[in-house]
Design an enzyme around this catalytic site. Structure first.
Site, PDB file in Angstrom:
ATOM      1  N   GLU A  29       0.849  -1.193   0.000  1.00  0.00           N
ATOM      2  CA  GLU A  29       0.000   0.000   0.000  1.00  0.00           C
ATOM      3  C   GLU A  29       0.887   1.246   0.000  1.00  0.00           C
ATOM      4  O   GLU A  29       1.756   1.387   0.868  1.00  0.00           O
ATOM      5  CB  GLU A  29      -0.898  -0.002   1.241  1.00  0.00           C
ATOM      6  CG  GLU A  29      -1.855  -1.178   1.265  1.00  0.00           C
ATOM      7  CD  GLU A  29      -2.350  -1.529   2.678  1.00  0.00           C
ATOM      8  OE1 GLU A  29      -2.096  -0.766   3.612  1.00  0.00           O
ATOM      9  OE2 GLU A  29      -2.972  -2.597   2.815  1.00  0.00           O
ATOM     10  N   LEU A  58      -5.832  -2.065  -1.161  1.00  0.00           N
ATOM     11  CA  LEU A  58      -5.646  -2.003   0.297  1.00  0.00           C
ATOM     12  C   LEU A  58      -6.223  -3.251   0.962  1.00  0.00           C
ATOM     13  O   LEU A  58      -7.408  -3.285   1.321  1.00  0.00           O
ATOM     14  CB  LEU A  58      -6.323  -0.729   0.830  1.00  0.00           C
ATOM     15  CG  LEU A  58      -5.951  -0.265   2.238  1.00  0.00           C
ATOM     16  CD1 LEU A  58      -6.392   1.178   2.424  1.00  0.00           C
ATOM     17  CD2 LEU A  58      -6.569  -1.132   3.324  1.00  0.00           C
ATOM     18  N   GLU A  60      -4.394  -6.543   3.357  1.00  0.00           N
ATOM     19  CA  GLU A  60      -3.137  -7.189   3.766  1.00  0.00           C
ATOM     20  C   GLU A  60      -3.087  -8.670   3.389  1.00  0.00           C
ATOM     21  O   GLU A  60      -2.039  -9.179   3.001  1.00  0.00           O
ATOM     22  CB  GLU A  60      -2.913  -7.013   5.272  1.00  0.00           C
ATOM     23  CG  GLU A  60      -2.472  -5.603   5.674  1.00  0.00           C
ATOM     24  CD  GLU A  60      -3.604  -4.580   5.657  1.00  0.00           C
ATOM     25  OE1 GLU A  60      -4.792  -4.986   5.659  1.00  0.00           O
ATOM     26  OE2 GLU A  60      -3.317  -3.369   5.634  1.00  0.00           O
ATOM     27  N   GLN A  82       1.891  -2.109   5.785  1.00  0.00           N
ATOM     28  CA  GLN A  82       2.125  -0.696   6.089  1.00  0.00           C
ATOM     29  C   GLN A  82       2.478  -0.443   7.558  1.00  0.00           C
ATOM     30  O   GLN A  82       3.340   0.375   7.855  1.00  0.00           O
ATOM     31  CB  GLN A  82       0.901   0.123   5.691  1.00  0.00           C
ATOM     32  CG  GLN A  82       1.169   1.600   5.661  1.00  0.00           C
ATOM     33  CD  GLN A  82       0.148   2.314   4.805  1.00  0.00           C
ATOM     34  OE1 GLN A  82      -1.030   2.369   5.150  1.00  0.00           O
ATOM     35  NE2 GLN A  82       0.584   2.845   3.680  1.00  0.00           N
ATOM     36  N   PHE A  83       1.797  -1.131   8.454  1.00  0.00           N
ATOM     37  CA  PHE A  83       2.163  -1.137   9.877  1.00  0.00           C
ATOM     38  C   PHE A  83       1.975  -2.564  10.368  1.00  0.00           C
ATOM     39  O   PHE A  83       0.982  -3.220  10.043  1.00  0.00           O
ATOM     40  CB  PHE A  83       1.274  -0.185  10.693  1.00  0.00           C
ATOM     41  CG  PHE A  83       1.555   1.269  10.423  1.00  0.00           C
ATOM     42  CD1 PHE A  83       2.542   1.951  11.132  1.00  0.00           C
ATOM     43  CD2 PHE A  83       0.856   1.944   9.434  1.00  0.00           C
ATOM     44  CE1 PHE A  83       2.809   3.288  10.861  1.00  0.00           C
ATOM     45  CE2 PHE A  83       1.123   3.282   9.168  1.00  0.00           C
ATOM     46  CZ  PHE A  83       2.100   3.960   9.878  1.00  0.00           C
ATOM     47  N   PHE A  88      -2.633  -8.915  11.868  1.00  0.00           N
ATOM     48  CA  PHE A  88      -3.735  -9.846  12.161  1.00  0.00           C
ATOM     49  C   PHE A  88      -4.569 -10.122  10.911  1.00  0.00           C
ATOM     50  O   PHE A  88      -5.128 -11.195  10.747  1.00  0.00           O
ATOM     51  CB  PHE A  88      -4.631  -9.278  13.261  1.00  0.00           C
ATOM     52  CG  PHE A  88      -3.932  -9.109  14.589  1.00  0.00           C
ATOM     53  CD1 PHE A  88      -3.512 -10.209  15.314  1.00  0.00           C
ATOM     54  CD2 PHE A  88      -3.673  -7.849  15.111  1.00  0.00           C
ATOM     55  CE1 PHE A  88      -2.869 -10.062  16.539  1.00  0.00           C
ATOM     56  CE2 PHE A  88      -3.031  -7.692  16.335  1.00  0.00           C
ATOM     57  CZ  PHE A  88      -2.624  -8.796  17.043  1.00  0.00           C
ATOM     58  N   HIS A 129      -0.732   0.311  15.586  1.00  0.00           N
ATOM     59  CA  HIS A 129       0.364   0.646  14.681  1.00  0.00           C
ATOM     60  C   HIS A 129       1.709   0.261  15.311  1.00  0.00           C
ATOM     61  O   HIS A 129       2.623  -0.157  14.618  1.00  0.00           O
ATOM     62  CB  HIS A 129       0.403   2.154  14.393  1.00  0.00           C
ATOM     63  CG  HIS A 129      -0.641   2.631  13.432  1.00  0.00           C
ATOM     64  ND1 HIS A 129      -1.990   2.530  13.685  1.00  0.00           N
ATOM     65  CD2 HIS A 129      -0.531   3.222  12.217  1.00  0.00           C
ATOM     66  CE1 HIS A 129      -2.666   3.038  12.664  1.00  0.00           C
ATOM     67  NE2 HIS A 129      -1.800   3.458  11.754  1.00  0.00           N
TER      68      HIS A 129
END
Lengths: 325, 363
Positions: A29, A58, A60, A82-83, A88, A129
């Site tokens: 992303e 977008l 994961e 991204q973080f 999860f 994050h």
């Protein structure tokens, strides 16, 4: 040689690997035009083309599923989450699929995937994050979990991770991205996986840590030295599988150990380190093993980070307690 | 439906089920009759018979303890075999656990499929040039991976496709949507099959979604979706062949929903279908049986006979006997081999475990 921050060292490392091997693909992303939310992929798309460095939708799980499929077609994917708090959403693709493909297919397929993700506390992010979730993956067989503690190691470990035929989760502590610079050779180099590093030598006590906590441990060691306690600082670099030898050798030398992690205490990586010391170096111990870690709550609200995160003072206090036991 | 217009199906939900051969074996849609020779038509039917016999034998072998995990396929032959029949071995298959017949027809030796069922790793050791992964257990995971394989095919400039299967329940998973959406966004050559057999174990199709057709979910991803009579092998083949041509030409992915039914339980691991469906419903579907109508069609055409079918069934049974016998001669698994395959570049801690297990295993 130039002095680079960790995020710049990572960008440079990615660029070198993209150029070195035409099968390397960098995606996720915002990694394309935007260069990543931390600019870790800044300029890589312009430099190497959209075929090699590209944005994804977008999602994961989709990103890591894409990585697995691309690996099956002979590519060497370097996806970015991204973080890491978003992991999860993609636990199945990482822990249920990618990491077990070698086992599932009896060694007849490989998954040369390096999943990069920023993580770690102290930079005032919203919820989910900053969490230190590496322990979730450290227990996943077939996966290497690599966490650099500074710019030099980051570039070399990243090169080793991308070139590895095994899947790697490569975690970049957000507080390390721009907090200091190190001399980085312009030529490509590697730092070995599965190998811990003695970041500072000492004879009185061993401080074992990884990621940003290595920097706090080094600060603690400086302070302890002024009080006549020579601390050795071991940086795990790869938290799974562990380099037992370096840990054991250090503890045999110092006879004392304080194990430092930013993650919560329960079932953390340092629990495994303590077990290794207990199994293989207990007769060298002159006092109990000490632990410094975050309390067992979810990652706190950002205004409470300072009171929640372990720091050098906690390490100093625990080290003195163990030395004076 | 007289014509498949994929471009239009991208934005318009498919409201008419494609069918070609009705329950009595009559061609009701001459316009979309596939261009298959007599030999190809009989080969398609032979594979369907093979699958039916394999289902019956697998069930017995499971009861005898000679086979392990088995998800019955009987009733789904048109959907499974009809779709796979339109593919080539250069295409890449990502099957789910009920899709073993396609995997074997794609090239997996039957004894390896049996080894997989019995819980032996040798069932999943694939040669480099076999374009497949083992049956997926996690519902939907194969969909996101298919987007990746398809993007890889596109980046490698190949003219092949990646194809995958899930069921009606699978369309409720996040990975289902992520998979079709990623493939659509990258215009990657993928074909996504939804084999709608009416139940996700026991939960009926109506409880999965308010969507009247599962094929219409494709529209949200901007890709064509088409619903096909999944008891009609010619319809499934026609839709798949057209989709494959369209996808391989670089037009992006397609989703195909097949309306089908499984006569047996979800798996042989304890499911009792009487708890959630009536025998009258099963009877209704068995009247639509894919083999009956195909057999009638071929017999009327004069290219198939009950004698031929008997000979073929004997041949299939022999193949199954040989395959199951071969599985029973495979060496037992070793933990040290598992450890060796967990990493390619073995870390020191794993090396120590390999040494320990190797010593134990040589005792």
């Amino acid at each position: 040689m130039a002095k680079l921050s960790m995020v710049k060292a990572i960008t440079q490392g990615l660029d070198e690997e993209i150029k070195r091997d035409e099968k390397v693909l960098v995606f996720g992303e915002d990694v394309g035009r935007n260069g990543g939310v931390f600019r870790a992929t800044d300029g890589l798309q312009d430099e190497n083309g959209e075929d090699r460095v590209f944005d994804t939708p977008l999602a994961e799980s989709g990103i890591n599923g894409l990585a697995m499929g691309l690996a099956l077609e002979g590519f060497r994917p370097v996806p970015e989450i991204q973080f890491f708090g978003f992991v999860f959403e993609t636990m199945d693709e990482i822990a249920g699929q990618i990491s077990r493909t070698g086992h599932r297919m009896g060694g007849s397929r490989k998954m040369p995937i390096t999943i990069r993700a920023p993580f770690g506390g102290g930079v005032h992010t919203p919820e989910l994050h900053a969490d230190s979730l590496e322990g979730l993956l450290a227990q996943t067989p077939g996966l290497r979990v690599v966490i650099p503690s500074g710019p030099y190691d980051a570039k070399g470990l990243l090169a080793s991770s991308i070139r590895s035929d095994d899947p790697v989760v490569f975690l970049e502590h957000m507080k390390l991205y721009r907090s200091f610079k190190e001399e980085i050779p312009e030529d490509s180099y590697t730092v070995p996986l599965d190998k811990a590093d003695v970041k500072r030598e000492g004879k009185d006590i061993t401080l074992v840590s990884y990621g940003y906590m290595v920097q706090e441990s080094l600060k603690a060691a400086d302070a302890l030295a002024k009080e006549g306690i020579e601390a050795e600082v071991v940086d795990l670099r790869t938290i799974s599988p562990l380099d037992e030898e370096t840990i054991i050798n250090s503890v045999k030398k110092t006879g004392r150990a304080v194990l430092v992690q930013e993650a919560q205490n329960q079932a953390g990586v340092m629990g495994q380190v303590a077990s290794i010391i207990a199994e293989k170096a207990i007769l060298s111990l002159e006092s109990p093993i000490g632990r410094v870690s975050a309390p067992d709550t979810p990652y706190p609200f950002s205004q409470a980070e300072e009171i929640w995160l372990p720091n050098k003072d906690d390490i100093i206090e625990k080290a003195k307690e163990i030395v004076n036991y | 439906m007289k014509k498949i217009d994929f471009e239009q199906l991208k934005s318009t939900p498919n409201t008419e089920t494609l069918s070609i051969l009705d329950e009595s074996g009559q061609v009701v849609n001459q316009d979309l009759m596939p261009d298959l020779s007599d030999e190809e038509l009989t080969e398609l039917f032979k594979q369907m018979v093979w699958s039916r016999v394999l289902n019956e034998r697998s069930t017995k072998l499971n009861r005898q303890g000679r086979l392990g995990f088995f998800a019955p396929t009987s009733g789904e032959e048109a959907s499974q075999i009809g779709s796979n029949f339109a593919m080539t071995t250069d295409d890449f298959i990502l099957p789910a656990y009920r899709d073993v017949p396609q995997l074997v027809q794609h090239g997996l030796p039957l004894y390896q499929a049996f080894l997989w069922s019995r819980g032996h790793v040798d069932g999943n050791k694939y040669p480099d040039n076999f374009n497949a992964v083992p049956p997926q257990i996690i519902i939907g995971a194969q969909y996101v991976q298919t987007a990746g394989v398809a993007l890889g095919i596109k980046k490698n400039d190949k003219k092949t496709v990646a194809y995958t299967y899930t069921g009606d329940g699978g369309t409720s998973q996040g990975d289902f949507y992520e998979g079709i959406n990623f493939a659509g966004a990258f215009q990657a050559p993928a074909i996504f099959f939804v084999q709608n057999n009416g139940y996700a174990i026991s939960v009926p199709r109506e409880k999965q979604t308010a969507a009247p057709a599962l094929s219409q979910k494709a529209v949200a991803a901007g890709i064509p979706g088409i619903q096909v009579d999944g008891m009609d092998a010619l319809a499934v083949y026609t839709a798949t062949k057209a989709a494959r041509d369209w996808v391989a030409a670089g037009n992006g992915p397609v989703l195909i929903e097949t309306l089908t039914y499984r006569y047996g339980p979800h798996t042989l691991s304890g499911d009792d279908p009487k708890r959630y469906r009536t025998s009258a419903e099963v009877d209704d579907w068995q009247r639509k049986d894919p083999l009956i109508r195909m057999r009638k069609y071929l017999t009327d055409k004069g290219i198939w006979s009950t004698d031929q079918e008997k000979v073929w069934e004997d041949e299939v049974n022999k193949q199954i006997d040989e395959a199951i016998k071969k599985t029973e001669s495979i060496a037992p698994q070793k933990v040290s081999d598992f450890l060796k395959n967990t990493f390619i570049d073995t870390p020191p801690t794993i090396k120590a475990e390999i040494d320990a297990y190797t010593a134990k295993e040589s005792d």
